[in-house]
Design a protein around this motif. Structure first.
Motif, PDB file in Angstrom:
ATOM      1  N   MET A   1      12.378  32.140  -5.702  1.00 31.60           N
ATOM      2  CA  MET A   1      13.410  31.254  -6.197  1.00 31.60           C
ATOM      3  C   MET A   1      13.102  29.811  -5.811  1.00 31.60           C
ATOM      4  O   MET A   1      12.620  29.552  -4.723  1.00 31.60           O
ATOM      5  CB  MET A   1      14.759  31.641  -5.605  1.00 31.60           C
ATOM      6  CG  MET A   1      15.561  32.493  -6.514  1.00 31.60           C
ATOM      7  SD  MET A   1      17.262  32.544  -6.069  1.00 31.60           S
ATOM      8  CE  MET A   1      17.662  33.976  -6.997  1.00 31.60           C
ATOM      9  N   ASN A   2      13.422  28.925  -6.697  1.00 37.56           N
ATOM     10  CA  ASN A   2      13.214  27.500  -6.475  1.00 37.56           C
ATOM     11  C   ASN A   2      14.457  26.923  -5.797  1.00 37.56           C
ATOM     12  O   ASN A   2      15.569  27.117  -6.274  1.00 37.56           O
ATOM     13  CB  ASN A   2      12.958  26.814  -7.824  1.00 37.56           C
ATOM     14  CG  ASN A   2      12.567  25.378  -7.665  1.00 37.56           C
ATOM     15  OD1 ASN A   2      12.150  24.960  -6.597  1.00 37.56           O
ATOM     16  ND2 ASN A   2      12.709  24.627  -8.731  1.00 37.56           N
ATOM     17  N   ILE A   3      14.275  26.224  -4.677  1.00 38.60           N
ATOM     18  CA  ILE A   3      15.391  25.620  -3.946  1.00 38.60           C
ATOM     19  C   ILE A   3      15.267  24.110  -4.008  1.00 38.60           C
ATOM     20  O   ILE A   3      14.240  23.551  -3.625  1.00 38.60           O
ATOM     21  CB  ILE A   3      15.414  26.091  -2.475  1.00 38.60           C
ATOM     22  CG1 ILE A   3      15.560  27.610  -2.411  1.00 38.60           C
ATOM     23  CG2 ILE A   3      16.535  25.405  -1.720  1.00 38.60           C
ATOM     24  CD1 ILE A   3      15.447  28.186  -1.023  1.00 38.60           C
ATOM     25  N   LYS A   4      16.335  23.455  -4.513  1.00 42.41           N
ATOM     26  CA  LYS A   4      16.375  21.997  -4.587  1.00 42.41           C
ATOM     27  C   LYS A   4      17.543  21.494  -3.752  1.00 42.41           C
ATOM     28  O   LYS A   4      18.552  22.181  -3.611  1.00 42.41           O
ATOM     29  CB  LYS A   4      16.574  21.533  -6.037  1.00 42.41           C
ATOM     30  CG  LYS A   4      15.442  21.911  -6.951  1.00 42.41           C
ATOM     31  CD  LYS A   4      15.555  21.431  -8.380  1.00 42.41           C
ATOM     32  CE  LYS A   4      16.885  20.928  -8.834  1.00 42.41           C
ATOM     33  NZ  LYS A   4      16.941  20.572 -10.250  1.00 42.41           N
ATOM     34  N   PHE A   5      17.403  20.295  -3.197  1.00 43.89           N
ATOM     35  CA  PHE A   5      18.456  19.669  -2.412  1.00 43.89           C
ATOM     36  C   PHE A   5      18.987  18.455  -3.168  1.00 43.89           C
ATOM     37  O   PHE A   5      18.209  17.619  -3.613  1.00 43.89           O
ATOM     38  CB  PHE A   5      17.919  19.217  -1.052  1.00 43.89           C
ATOM     39  CG  PHE A   5      17.689  20.345  -0.093  1.00 43.89           C
ATOM     40  CD1 PHE A   5      18.619  20.631   0.885  1.00 43.89           C
ATOM     41  CD2 PHE A   5      16.552  21.119  -0.178  1.00 43.89           C
ATOM     42  CE1 PHE A   5      18.407  21.676   1.771  1.00 43.89           C
ATOM     43  CE2 PHE A   5      16.331  22.164   0.697  1.00 43.89           C
ATOM     44  CZ  PHE A   5      17.259  22.444   1.685  1.00 43.89           C
ATOM     45  N   SER A   6      20.305  18.357  -3.288  1.00 45.50           N
ATOM     46  CA  SER A   6      20.900  17.175  -3.900  1.00 45.50           C
ATOM     47  C   SER A   6      20.757  16.003  -2.920  1.00 45.50           C
ATOM     48  O   SER A   6      20.474  16.184  -1.728  1.00 45.50           O
ATOM     49  CB  SER A   6      22.377  17.411  -4.214  1.00 45.50           C
ATOM     50  OG  SER A   6      23.131  17.504  -3.017  1.00 45.50           O
ATOM     51  N   ARG A   7      20.943  14.820  -3.426  1.00 41.03           N
ATOM     52  CA  ARG A   7      20.858  13.633  -2.578  1.00 41.03           C
ATOM     53  C   ARG A   7      21.900  13.711  -1.456  1.00 41.03           C
ATOM     54  O   ARG A   7      21.614  13.389  -0.306  1.00 41.03           O
ATOM     55  CB  ARG A   7      21.088  12.395  -3.441  1.00 41.03           C
ATOM     56  CG  ARG A   7      21.005  11.107  -2.690  1.00 41.03           C
ATOM     57  CD  ARG A   7      21.185   9.938  -3.642  1.00 41.03           C
ATOM     58  NE  ARG A   7      21.228   8.705  -2.899  1.00 41.03           N
ATOM     59  CZ  ARG A   7      21.679   7.578  -3.381  1.00 41.03           C
ATOM     60  NH1 ARG A   7      22.118   7.512  -4.618  1.00 41.03           N
ATOM     61  NH2 ARG A   7      21.690   6.497  -2.655  1.00 41.03           N
ATOM     62  N   HIS A   8      23.090  14.153  -1.807  1.00 38.98           N
ATOM     63  CA  HIS A   8      24.161  14.296  -0.821  1.00 38.98           C
ATOM     64  C   HIS A   8      23.756  15.284   0.282  1.00 38.98           C
ATOM     65  O   HIS A   8      23.966  15.023   1.464  1.00 38.98           O
ATOM     66  CB  HIS A   8      25.438  14.765  -1.529  1.00 38.98           C
ATOM     67  CG  HIS A   8      26.577  15.025  -0.608  1.00 38.98           C
ATOM     68  ND1 HIS A   8      27.349  14.021  -0.087  1.00 38.98           N
ATOM     69  CD2 HIS A   8      27.071  16.182  -0.102  1.00 38.98           C
ATOM     70  CE1 HIS A   8      28.278  14.549   0.697  1.00 38.98           C
ATOM     71  NE2 HIS A   8      28.120  15.857   0.702  1.00 38.98           N
ATOM     72  N   ALA A   9      23.174  16.416  -0.114  1.00 45.01           N
ATOM     73  CA  ALA A   9      22.769  17.434   0.856  1.00 45.01           C
ATOM     74  C   ALA A   9      21.692  16.901   1.797  1.00 45.01           C
ATOM     75  O   ALA A   9      21.723  17.162   3.007  1.00 45.01           O
ATOM     76  CB  ALA A   9      22.262  18.678   0.135  1.00 45.01           C
TER      77      ALA A   9
END
Length: 79
Positions: A1-9
């Motif tokens: 699975m691909n995991i991305k982080f938002s700017r806020h996170a």
């Protein structure tokens, strides 16, 4: 699975000194269906459990936010 982080996170992780590797490890242990999910897990080295909000869409996990859950822990301390 691909995991991305938002700017806020990413900013919350820097503010509370939560390593991205710890968040990725917690998420890799879980199996998610599409939609939003909330995870609260104790992590060694942190006084309070870590709360992680994620959105899953088409096999991509996006971390919306992550922070120490101080509110829930204070009730246990008063017992």
């Amino acid at each position: 699975m691909n995991i991305k982080f938002s700017r806020h996170a990413r900013r919350r992780a820097n503010l509370y000194k939560i390593p991205e590797d710890s968040v990725r490890e917690i998420l890799s242990d879980s199996d998610f269906s599409d939609g939003e999910h909330e995870i609260v897990k104790s992590v060694p080295g942190f006084r309070y459990p870590i709360k992680i909000l994620v959105a899953v869409e088409d096999g991509t996990i996006t971390v919306i936010t992550n922070y120490p859950l101080k509110k829930g822990k204070s009730n246990e301390d008063s017992l």
